[in-house]
Write a protein that holds these residues in place. Sequence first.
Motif, PDB file in Angstrom:
ATOM      1  N   ALA A  22      45.104 -12.466 -29.493  1.00 18.85           N
ATOM      2  CA  ALA A  22      46.353 -12.013 -30.113  1.00 18.85           C
ATOM      3  C   ALA A  22      46.247 -10.544 -30.540  1.00 18.85           C
ATOM      4  O   ALA A  22      47.204  -9.770 -30.390  1.00 18.85           O
ATOM      5  N   GLN A  23      45.079 -10.145 -31.065  1.00 14.26           N
ATOM      6  CA  GLN A  23      44.882  -8.735 -31.415  1.00 14.26           C
ATOM      7  C   GLN A  23      44.976  -7.844 -30.190  1.00 14.26           C
ATOM      8  O   GLN A  23      45.574  -6.756 -30.232  1.00 14.26           O
ATOM      9  N   ILE A  24      44.378  -8.283 -29.094  1.00 16.04           N
ATOM     10  CA  ILE A  24      44.426  -7.502 -27.855  1.00 16.04           C
ATOM     11  C   ILE A  24      45.855  -7.425 -27.330  1.00 16.04           C
ATOM     12  O   ILE A  24      46.313  -6.362 -26.887  1.00 16.04           O
ATOM     13  N   ARG A  25      46.547  -8.552 -27.385  1.00 18.99           N
ATOM     14  CA  ARG A  25      47.947  -8.556 -26.931  1.00 18.99           C
ATOM     15  C   ARG A  25      48.779  -7.540 -27.708  1.00 18.99           C
ATOM     16  O   ARG A  25      49.594  -6.807 -27.125  1.00 18.99           O
ATOM     17  N   ARG A  26      48.588  -7.446 -29.006  1.00 21.18           N
ATOM     18  CA  ARG A  26      49.342  -6.477 -29.815  1.00 21.18           C
ATOM     19  C   ARG A  26      48.939  -5.041 -29.492  1.00 21.18           C
ATOM     20  O   ARG A  26      49.751  -4.121 -29.611  1.00 21.18           O
ATOM     21  N   ALA A  27      47.691  -4.832 -29.109  1.00 25.42           N
ATOM     22  CA  ALA A  27      47.208  -3.479 -28.835  1.00 25.42           C
ATOM     23  C   ALA A  27      47.671  -2.953 -27.482  1.00 25.42           C
ATOM     24  O   ALA A  27      47.608  -1.732 -27.245  1.00 25.42           O
ATOM     25  N   LEU A  82      45.832 -17.852 -23.083  1.00 23.29           N
ATOM     26  CA  LEU A  82      46.586 -16.655 -22.694  1.00 23.29           C
ATOM     27  C   LEU A  82      48.076 -16.865 -22.906  1.00 23.29           C
ATOM     28  O   LEU A  82      48.781 -15.989 -23.430  1.00 23.29           O
ATOM     29  N   GLN A  83      48.577 -18.017 -22.501  1.00 24.93           N
ATOM     30  CA  GLN A  83      49.994 -18.295 -22.682  1.00 24.93           C
ATOM     31  C   GLN A  83      50.341 -18.426 -24.156  1.00 24.93           C
ATOM     32  O   GLN A  83      51.406 -17.972 -24.600  1.00 24.93           O
ATOM     33  N   ARG A  84      49.457 -19.018 -24.917  1.00 25.87           N
ATOM     34  CA  ARG A  84      49.716 -19.256 -26.338  1.00 25.87           C
ATOM     35  C   ARG A  84      49.935 -17.960 -27.104  1.00 25.87           C
ATOM     36  O   ARG A  84      50.766 -17.910 -28.027  1.00 25.87           O
ATOM     37  N   VAL A  85      49.207 -16.891 -26.760  1.00 23.60           N
ATOM     38  CA  VAL A  85      49.330 -15.635 -27.507  1.00 23.60           C
ATOM     39  C   VAL A  85      50.312 -14.670 -26.868  1.00 23.60           C
ATOM     40  O   VAL A  85      50.447 -13.531 -27.334  1.00 23.60           O
ATOM     41  N   GLY A  86      51.008 -15.096 -25.806  1.00 18.27           N
ATOM     42  CA  GLY A  86      52.113 -14.306 -25.295  1.00 18.27           C
ATOM     43  C   GLY A  86      51.841 -13.435 -24.098  1.00 18.27           C
ATOM     44  O   GLY A  86      52.643 -12.534 -23.797  1.00 18.27           O
ATOM     45  N   PHE A  87      50.755 -13.663 -23.365  1.00 15.97           N
ATOM     46  CA  PHE A  87      50.521 -12.898 -22.143  1.00 15.97           C
ATOM     47  C   PHE A  87      51.417 -13.404 -21.024  1.00 15.97           C
ATOM     48  O   PHE A  87      51.642 -14.610 -20.881  1.00 15.97           O
ATOM     49  N   ALA A  88      51.904 -12.472 -20.221  1.00 14.61           N
ATOM     50  CA  ALA A  88      52.713 -12.814 -19.053  1.00 14.61           C
ATOM     51  C   ALA A  88      51.833 -12.840 -17.810  1.00 14.61           C
ATOM     52  O   ALA A  88      50.775 -12.208 -17.764  1.00 14.61           O
ATOM     53  N   LEU A  89      52.270 -13.604 -16.819  1.00 15.59           N
ATOM     54  CA  LEU A  89      51.596 -13.681 -15.510  1.00 15.59           C
ATOM     55  C   LEU A  89      50.099 -13.971 -15.654  1.00 15.59           C
ATOM     56  O   LEU A  89      49.264 -13.291 -15.047  1.00 15.59           O
TER      57      LEU A  89
END
Length: 284
Positions: free
Chosen positions: A118-123, A175-182
């Motif tokens: 989740a931190q990486i997704r936000r960054a 990956l899907q849980r924290v909001g990554f696409a594809l």
Amino acid sequence: MAESSEPTAAPLLFDRALLLARQARARKLGAVTFLLDRVAGDFEERLRAVLRDFSDAADVWTPGELLREPMRDRFRNVVHIGLEGGLREALSLQAESLDLVVSALAFQFVNDLPGVLAQIRRALRPDGLLLAAMIGGDTLTELRQSLAAAEAECEGGVSPRVAPLADLRDAGALLQRVGFALPVIDLDRVVVRYDNAFALMADLRRMGATNILFERRRTPTRRATMLRMARIYAERFADSDGRIRATFDVIWLSGWAPHESQPKPLKPGSAAASLEAAVKRARR
């Protein structure tokens, strides 16, 4: 009594300070890097297949150099986040500051992997990429089985020795849980052969990959137990030439920060033709 609104903290499975010390010991002994070298080569191939440049990149907790030449020419800025700054798993990354985050052979030792992802997704900026490789699946299944059998036989019980590992389904769901696409998940199985179980364990020590569980056994294992483990390993997992096999499963994770340019699944009921009609045409 009213329920607390505070989130439940992830359980602490891994002693990350001990991991840092074990990695330092491995470098002092002469690090065994065949697995990291293989993963680094695969990173280069996978990034080469992405037809775009990345301005700002971060390498998170990789135990060594990952974004090597000539790959660095594709980046304006590369930040390496070392394990010494991540014992508490907090990444000092600004929101939407990166185009690419990579990590190799580190996420298997994370207590709160959903939180780190989740931190990486936000960054990541919109359309930014995460590409990571972690140990999982059936890694060291032969050693796990042999140790468990030897301990049960010689000591009447089994102690925690090898860390719990994620499988492909777990990784994709995270990956899907924290909001990554594809999201894309795949596995690279590497089978390495050794003269005996003790040679394998020496390599694990020089990879900095020995037991760092908080609940690990704190007393030395009996010599008789270790000798029995080696015999069981040889009986169950040796080839015709007497050498034993050791499995390493590398799980690859990739996902993109959402962006309007990315393909999106069709909404339910929006298809121009039905599956039933297609099947009927095929039968004519």
